[in-house]
Design an enzyme around this catalytic site. Sequence first.
Site, PDB file in Angstrom:
ATOM      1  N   CYS A  69       0.811  -1.222   0.000  1.00 42.31           N
ATOM      2  CA  CYS A  69       0.000   0.000   0.000  1.00 42.31           C
ATOM      3  C   CYS A  69       0.843   1.269   0.000  1.00 42.31           C
ATOM      4  CB  CYS A  69      -0.950   0.002   1.194  1.00 42.31           C
ATOM      5  SG  CYS A  69      -0.100   0.062   2.772  1.00 42.31           S
ATOM      6  N   ASP A  71       2.518   2.531   2.578  1.00 35.37           N
ATOM      7  CA  ASP A  71       2.611   3.179   3.884  1.00 35.37           C
ATOM      8  C   ASP A  71       4.019   3.022   4.451  1.00 35.37           C
ATOM      9  OD1 ASP A  71      -0.062   3.763   3.690  1.00 35.37           O
ATOM     10  OD2 ASP A  71      -0.725   2.279   5.148  1.00 35.37           O
ATOM     11  N   CYS A  95      -2.234   6.259   4.890  1.00 32.94           N
ATOM     12  CA  CYS A  95      -3.662   6.557   5.000  1.00 32.94           C
ATOM     13  C   CYS A  95      -4.025   6.960   6.431  1.00 32.94           C
ATOM     14  CB  CYS A  95      -4.480   5.341   4.566  1.00 32.94           C
ATOM     15  SG  CYS A  95      -4.299   3.921   5.667  1.00 32.94           S
ATOM     16  N   CYS A 138      -2.433  -1.793   8.735  1.00 27.61           N
ATOM     17  CA  CYS A 138      -1.975  -0.556   9.384  1.00 27.61           C
ATOM     18  C   CYS A 138      -1.608  -0.821  10.844  1.00 27.61           C
ATOM     19  CB  CYS A 138      -3.045   0.523   9.295  1.00 27.61           C
ATOM     20  SG  CYS A 138      -3.447   0.994   7.605  1.00 27.61           S
TER      21      CYS A 138
END
Length: 167
Positions: A69, A71, A95, A138
């Site tokens: 992603c 991140d 995010c 996350c």
Amino acid sequence: MAAAGAGRLRRAASALLLRSPRLPPRELSAPARLYHKKVVDHYENPRNVGSLDKTSKNVGTGLVGAPACGDVMKLQIQVDEKGKIVDARFKTFGCGSAIASSSLATEWVKGKTVEEALTIKNTDIAKELCLPPVKLHCSMLAEDAIKAALADYKLKQEPKKGEAEKK
């Protein structure tokens, strides 16, 4: 001035992301409903943003990323002479869930010993923030960042080869 401008920009971006122009102002759009109010709170009001001196012997730095992603999370801890985490900072590119996870992680590690901080699990972070399954990575990043920061701190505590021979 720059901090105030950044705060206004963050609030404006949040308003654009969280509200649809076709809906009444108080009704959230579909993307906003995916984020629990705790995530939105940590995103709009992140705790402990910043950096500590990574060259300091009592500071551990963890830098982790999720290629899937994009991140990237940097989490730092500062430990006192008794082994208690007295400060924690983070910088995250990602995010809202990634920012919220790292913000919460810094809150949770403060006041814990190094060993107690190792017990923080991604499932606890995900549960606290009510993360949907698609955002669980996350919370995994946050746990990995904590472990990496603790490992870096512990590595700095080991005597260097030259120092061990002198004693």
